[in-house]
Each structure stands twice: as structure tokens, then as C-alpha cells.
Scaffold this active site. Structure first.
Site, PDB file in Angstrom:
ATOM      1  N   ASN A  15       0.827  -1.218   0.000  1.00 10.34           N
ATOM      2  CA  ASN A  15       0.000   0.000   0.000  1.00 10.34           C
ATOM      3  C   ASN A  15       0.852   1.254   0.000  1.00 10.34           C
ATOM      4  OD1 ASN A  15      -3.026  -0.460   0.092  1.00 10.34           O
ATOM      5  ND2 ASN A  15      -2.295  -2.006   1.542  1.00 10.34           N
ATOM      6  N   MET A  93       0.891  -2.806  12.334  1.00 16.22           N
ATOM      7  CA  MET A  93       0.260  -3.838  13.155  1.00 16.22           C
ATOM      8  C   MET A  93       0.300  -3.527  14.653  1.00 16.22           C
ATOM      9  SD  MET A  93      -0.887  -5.725  10.843  1.00 16.22           S
ATOM     10  CE  MET A  93      -1.416  -7.230  11.675  1.00 16.22           C
ATOM     11  N   ASN A 110      -6.597   4.586   8.186  1.00 16.25           N
ATOM     12  CA  ASN A 110      -6.197   3.169   8.103  1.00 16.25           C
ATOM     13  C   ASN A 110      -6.854   2.522   6.899  1.00 16.25           C
ATOM     14  OD1 ASN A 110      -5.050   0.681   9.120  1.00 16.25           O
ATOM     15  ND2 ASN A 110      -7.116   0.093   9.763  1.00 16.25           N
ATOM     16  N   HIS A 112      -8.205  -1.286   5.727  1.00 14.62           N
ATOM     17  CA  HIS A 112      -8.529  -2.596   6.306  1.00 14.62           C
ATOM     18  C   HIS A 112      -9.132  -3.482   5.216  1.00 14.62           C
ATOM     19  CE1 HIS A 112      -9.583  -5.484   9.390  1.00 14.62           C
ATOM     20  NE2 HIS A 112     -10.748  -5.615   8.776  1.00 14.62           N
ATOM     21  N   ASP A 144     -10.103   5.605  15.179  1.00 18.40           N
ATOM     22  CA  ASP A 144     -10.491   6.050  16.517  1.00 18.40           C
ATOM     23  C   ASP A 144      -9.941   5.036  17.519  1.00 18.40           C
ATOM     24  OD1 ASP A 144     -12.163   3.848  16.473  1.00 18.40           O
ATOM     25  OD2 ASP A 144     -14.030   5.012  16.409  1.00 18.40           O
ATOM     26  N   ASP A 148     -10.530  -0.897  14.147  1.00 17.92           N
ATOM     27  CA  ASP A 148     -11.202  -0.819  12.842  1.00 17.92           C
ATOM     28  C   ASP A 148     -12.643  -0.312  12.967  1.00 17.92           C
ATOM     29  OD1 ASP A 148      -8.868  -1.910  11.655  1.00 17.92           O
ATOM     30  OD2 ASP A 148      -9.525  -3.912  12.210  1.00 17.92           O
TER      31      ASP A 148
END
Ligand code: GRF
Length: 213
Positions: A15, A93, A110, A112, A144, A148
Site C-alpha cells: 500500500n 500492526m 487506516n 482494512h 479512533d 477498525d
């Protein structure tokens, strides 16, 4: 406005590569100011180095507490991107505490590998295969305090095929991750992101969804 990015990684960094490639192609108006890994020697670090991006290894085990680790990260990230930069968790992680998140409100993002709120946490792709869902995908969201659970910025849908295992599905999702993450960042760079009166992210002029080709 050109976005200043700090990218936090722990692994292969595909990514991160997608972000760097989108910038190089002129599709993403951003600069990666710093890549931080909590794991030494990972491929994400060599990808950053190859692109001429400064890197830092901050092994979490060297800190007595999560807060101490996070406080150190805050300083390093602030030096690199200031208070207006965006922090991207790209396969990072570690769970970040309020010590980090409060320093960059609504600026920690993030990616996911599921259509949240389905399958949060580790090995979302395996969860999807085992559950037998026929469609999954990936989600870019604000981070937050939960795992996730933060406000959703954008999603891409990916079909689950009959003979998929965890790895074939993960590979198909990754292709979409590599479109979605730079795409969402570009919409932010374009100043499209706002929040409605319920605090939900909205992008002016864009439906932040990718469907399978
Ligand atoms: C991706 O599947 C991402 O969604 C998840 O961790 C993986 C990171 O892959 N958070 P990479 O390091 O970007 O290749």
C-alpha cells in the site's frame, strides 16, 4: 493542496508502494515525508528508500508502555509533517492509543481488508472465506480508539469466488486497496472532505466507492 504524509508500516508495504506510484504518476498530490516501521528489515522500508523517502525504525519493544511508544511516534511524526499532515497506517500492526490519536485529530487513516463493520481485527480475509460471504472488499477509515471502528471514508467491493482461500482472496482485495487508498488521499488533497452534522465524513462531488471492474 499538496498533502504531507507520514506512513506507518510493519510489513511488505504494497500500500505504501501504491501511494508512491500514484504520486510518481501525478495522480496523487502528496509527498511522503517519512515512513516509520516498528519492525526492522521489512520490505516497506526498502520500498521507501528506493523512492528517496526518509525512514525510521522504532521498535515498540524498546518502550516500557504503549503510551511511551506512541508519545515517541507523535514527536517523530510532528517533526516530519507538522500538525496538518496526514498519518496513513498502511499495514501497521500496532494499536495506537489516545496519546497518538489526540495529537492528530481526524488525520489518522487506516486501510482494512474488509467491508467494515464486517470482519474487523486480524485476518479479515480468512474471516470472510470462513463465513461464506459472497462479497467483501476493503475500507479506508479514520482511526479512533477502537479496532477498525472509526468513521468510514471509502470502500471498494470485491467478489468472493467459490474456490477462494485466504490468499487468493487477499490478493484480489489488495488490487482494490491499491486503488482505494491513493484515491481517498487524493480526494482529501483536493479539499473535498467535510463532516456532516452527525460527524460522518463526506466527499464533495465524489461517491467514495469502487466496484469490481
Ligand atoms: C493490507 O491488507 C491492509 O489492508 C492491512 O494490512 C495489509 C498491509 O499490506 N491493514 P501491505 O503491507 O500494504 O502490503
Amino acid at each position: 493542496m499538496t498533502l504531507d504524509l507520514a506512513v506507518l508500516v510493519s510489513g511488505s508495504g504494497t500500500n505504501l508502494q501504491a501511494i508512491l506510484d500514484a504520486i510518481a504518476r501525478g495522480e496523487l498530490d502528496a509527498r511522503v515525508r517519512l515512513v516509520i516501521s516498528n519492525v526492522p528489515g521489512v520490505k516497506a522500508l526498502s520500498r521507501a528508500e528506493a523512492a528517496g523517502v526518509p525512514t525510521l525504525v522504532v521498535p515498540h519493544k524498546q518502550f516500557p508502555t504503549r503510551d511511551a511508544f506512541d508519545a515517541h511516534l507523535v514527536e517523530r511524526v510532528r517533526e516530519a509533517v507538522g500538525d496538518r499532515g496526514v498519518v496513513v497506517l498502511a499495514g501497521f500492526m500496532r494499536i495506537l492509543t489516545a496519546t497518538f490519536l489526540d495529537a492528530f485529530p481526524r488525520r489518522v487513516i487506516n486501510i482494512h481488508p474488509s467491508l467494515l463493520p464486517a470482519f474487523p481485527g486480524v485476518d479479515a480475509q480468512k474471516q470472510a472465506v470462513e463465513k461464506g460471504v459472497r462479497i467483501t472488499g476493503c475500507t479506508v477509515h479514520l482511526v479512533d480508539a477502537g479496532t477498525d471502528t472509526g468513521p468510514i471514508l471509502g470502500q471498494a467491493a470485491v467478489p468472493v469466488l467459490d474456490d477462494d482461500d485466504r490468499d487468493t482472496l487477499a490478493a484480489r482485495i489488495l488490487v482494490q486497496e491499491h486503488r482505494l487508498l491513493p484515491g481517498v488521499l487524493q480526494w482529501i488533497a483536493e479539499g473535498r472532505l467535510r463532516f456532516d452534522d452527525r460527524g460522518r465524513p463526506r466527499f464533495d462531488g465524489v461517491v467514495p466507492v469502487y466496484w469490481p471492474a
